[in-house]
Scaffold this active site. Structure first.
Site, short mmCIF file in Angstrom:
data_model
loop_
_atom_site.label_atom_id
_atom_site.label_comp_id
_atom_site.label_asym_id
_atom_site.label_seq_id
_atom_site.Cartn_x
_atom_site.Cartn_y
_atom_site.Cartn_z
N LYS A 292 -16.67 -25.85 -11.64
CA LYS A 292 -17.70 -24.91 -12.11
C LYS A 292 -18.00 -23.99 -10.93
O LYS A 292 -18.75 -24.34 -10.03
CB LYS A 292 -18.97 -25.64 -12.56
CG LYS A 292 -19.97 -24.73 -13.24
CD LYS A 292 -21.20 -25.49 -13.68
CE LYS A 292 -22.10 -24.59 -14.51
NZ LYS A 292 -22.45 -23.33 -13.86
N GLU B 133 -14.83 -16.47 -14.91
CA GLU B 133 -15.94 -16.45 -13.96
C GLU B 133 -15.70 -15.32 -12.97
O GLU B 133 -14.64 -15.23 -12.33
CB GLU B 133 -16.02 -17.77 -13.21
CG GLU B 133 -17.31 -17.97 -12.45
CD GLU B 133 -18.43 -18.54 -13.31
OE1 GLU B 133 -19.56 -18.63 -12.81
OE2 GLU B 133 -18.16 -18.90 -14.47
#
Length: 519
Positions: free
Chosen positions: A224, A269
């Site tokens: 993440k 991302e």
């Protein structure tokens, strides 16, 4: 304008989310076109009047009121729109229609706009004046987001809100085709090959009880990353970069758009990647929320995208496929396309949840804030479908900091000092700011803090109050990062208030040196 003003006033004082949705639904269902479409555009932030800014309104107020009285009133009220609406020396009852205001502003020369605004303010009562000023400056601040408006539209038309999300960026004010579809008077607008946003799939945080009852063998793991989630859309008719909240952020990253020479919709991302290394989030912040960026800024903070998912390949919708199948398609597409400034997020092999926990709690200086866990057979669904995607972040860090400055909040909090700046001590005994926070306290605590601030103010700088350095808070945060914008040289990532420490003397708050050790 009166109906729009009444809507804003009722939204401001509405007690909760569902009440706001009901108010919006009733307004959209009862008001005619194009008024309701322009009201929707105002909520969406889709209206811009270059000649009607705060400076123009201040100048108008200065010609109609005493300068010292206006200054004192602005300091007391704390909000420019409310101050002008209340102090304006006229009381009218002939407010113009909302569409008439918008059309007049669009057609007027810049030099004509101040005169138009002055005439409208004279014709309005204070409540309608406030709505007019908010419309002109683009800051409604009534606790009604575009998302709530879309939910209200979905309820009005008895459709899924994601159907509206799928076509939203292909629409334009006053949205007559949208309302025609929702009321059964026309077909659903189709985006065609327009570069529109698709609702994103989100993850639930892993809780302690989820760990034992989940079969983690069915999941795939990824880092993440500490950036912002984006959707990359490239079609023959246009290119866009969207945030996960459907905000078009293309203007901030022109070099990325120039490199989109394919036809696909991707999930990823956004990160600053310098010399092959992922930079801290504070570097990415230098690029966010900018209408334009210079070549020097692009070179200093070069951005790239870590790709997670492939939603569309050309016109083929892949979202119904399981994650493993989409992943295989993404890998094949990436190998064939080799898109510039993009990387493929690597999957992390693991054999047990304990091994994942070790990976999650790896060194905090890595460019990761935890793990993403995705079920291999999960389709790509809008929202937060339970049990398919999980985010497993590291536990937050914490420190004790001293309240230094306070400012009034917005909306319901506009009467309270609810936005705070906190500091820690240097080795020389100086208090330096390291974080701003405005969440994490209860209503009871907010009342206490607000009263304390008013009683312990030692200086004022416009809307900001400096207070005695006596009140300590425990703050939670995800990481400490170097920052040239802070006197301390350090900024906290996602700071939030954990608790009020009335039991702790200010001199016992944390030292800057302890933060430096976390970098």
């Amino acid at each position: 304008m009166k109906a729009f003003a009444e809507l804003l006033e009722r939204l401001l004082f509405a007690p909760g989310r569902n009440t706001k949705i009901a108010l919006l639904r009733a307004y959209f269902a009862s008001r005619p076109d194009p008024e309701r479409g322009y009201a929707l555009a105002a909520i969406a932030g889709a209206l811009d009047f270059p000649g009607a800014k705060s400076a123009t309104l201040k100048e108008l107020a200065a010609t109609r009121t005493d300068a010292e009285l206006f200054s004192l009133s602005y300091d007391f009220v704390g909000d420019l729109a409310e101050t002008i609406a209340l102090i304006w020396p006229a009381q009218g009852d002939d407010a113009p229609d909302l569409p008439a205001v918008i059309e007049a502003l669009r057609n007027a020369k810049r030099t004509e706009i101040p005169g138009l605004i002055e005439g409208w303010l004279d014709r309005c009562d204070p409540s309608t004046r406030l709505a007019l000023i908010k419309l002109l400056t683009g800051g409604l601040r009534v606790g009604a987001s575009l998302r709530l408006a879309k939910l209200a539209l979905a309820e009005m038309g008895l459709v899924d809100v994601n159907e509206i999300e799928e076509i939203w960026h292909g629409l334009a004010p006053p949205y007559t085709s949208l309302f025609a579809w929702l009321e059964g008077r026309g077909p659903r607008p189709t985006p065609g090959e327009a570069p529109v946003f698709r609702p994103v799939m989100l993850a639930h945080p892993v809780e302690a009880e989820d760990i034992a009852r989940t079969d983690w063998r069915e999941f795939r793991a990824e880092q993440k990353y500490d950036g912002i989630r984006v959707q990359i859309v490239a079609t023959p008719t246009g290119k866009r970069l969207y945030s996960r909240a459907a905000e078009d952020i293309s203007a901030s990253f022109p070099e990325l758009l120039e490199a989109l020479d394919f036809h696909a919709v991707l999930d990823g991302e956004l990160l600053v990647i310098r010399d092959g290394e992922i930079a801290p989030f504070s570097d990415l912040q230098q690029r966010l929320n900018r209408k334009t960026t210079t070549p020097a800024l692009q070179q200093k903070f070069p951005v790239g995208i870590m790709l997670y998912d492939l939603l569309f390949e050309a016109t083929e919708d892949l979202r119904a496929l399981p994650f493993d199948a989409r992943r295989a398609r993404l890998e094949a597409w990436f190998a064939a396309t080799r898109p510039a400034a993009m990387r493929l997020s690597p999957l992390i092999p693991f054999t047990s949840i304990d091994e994942l926990a070790t990976l999650r709690d790896a060194a905090r200086d890595e460019a990761s804030e935890g793990l993403m866990l995705k079920r291999g057979d999960a389709p790509y669904l809008a929202g937060r479908p339970k049990g398919l995607w999980w985010k497993w972040k590291r536990a937050p860090l914490s420190l004790d900091a001293v309240l230094m400055y306070a400012q009034r909040g917005h909306g319901k909090r506009s009467s309270f000092y609810s936005d705070y700046t906190f500091g820690v001590w240097t080795e020389a005994g100086e208090l330096v700011p390291v974080a701003k926070a405005y969440s994490g306290y209860t209503d009871e605590e907010l009342n206490f803090i607000d009263k304390w601030i008013r009683a312990h103010t030692i200086a004022r700088f416009g809307p900001v109050r400096e207070v005695e350095k006596k009140l300590v808070f425990e703050l939670g945060f995800d990481a400490a990062q170097l920052s040239t914008r802070h006197k301390s040289g350090i900024a906290l990532r996602f700071p939030r208030i954990l608790r009020l420490r009335t039991d702790k003397p200010a001199e016992e708050a944390d030292r800057l040196e302890s933060l430096r050790k976390l970098i």
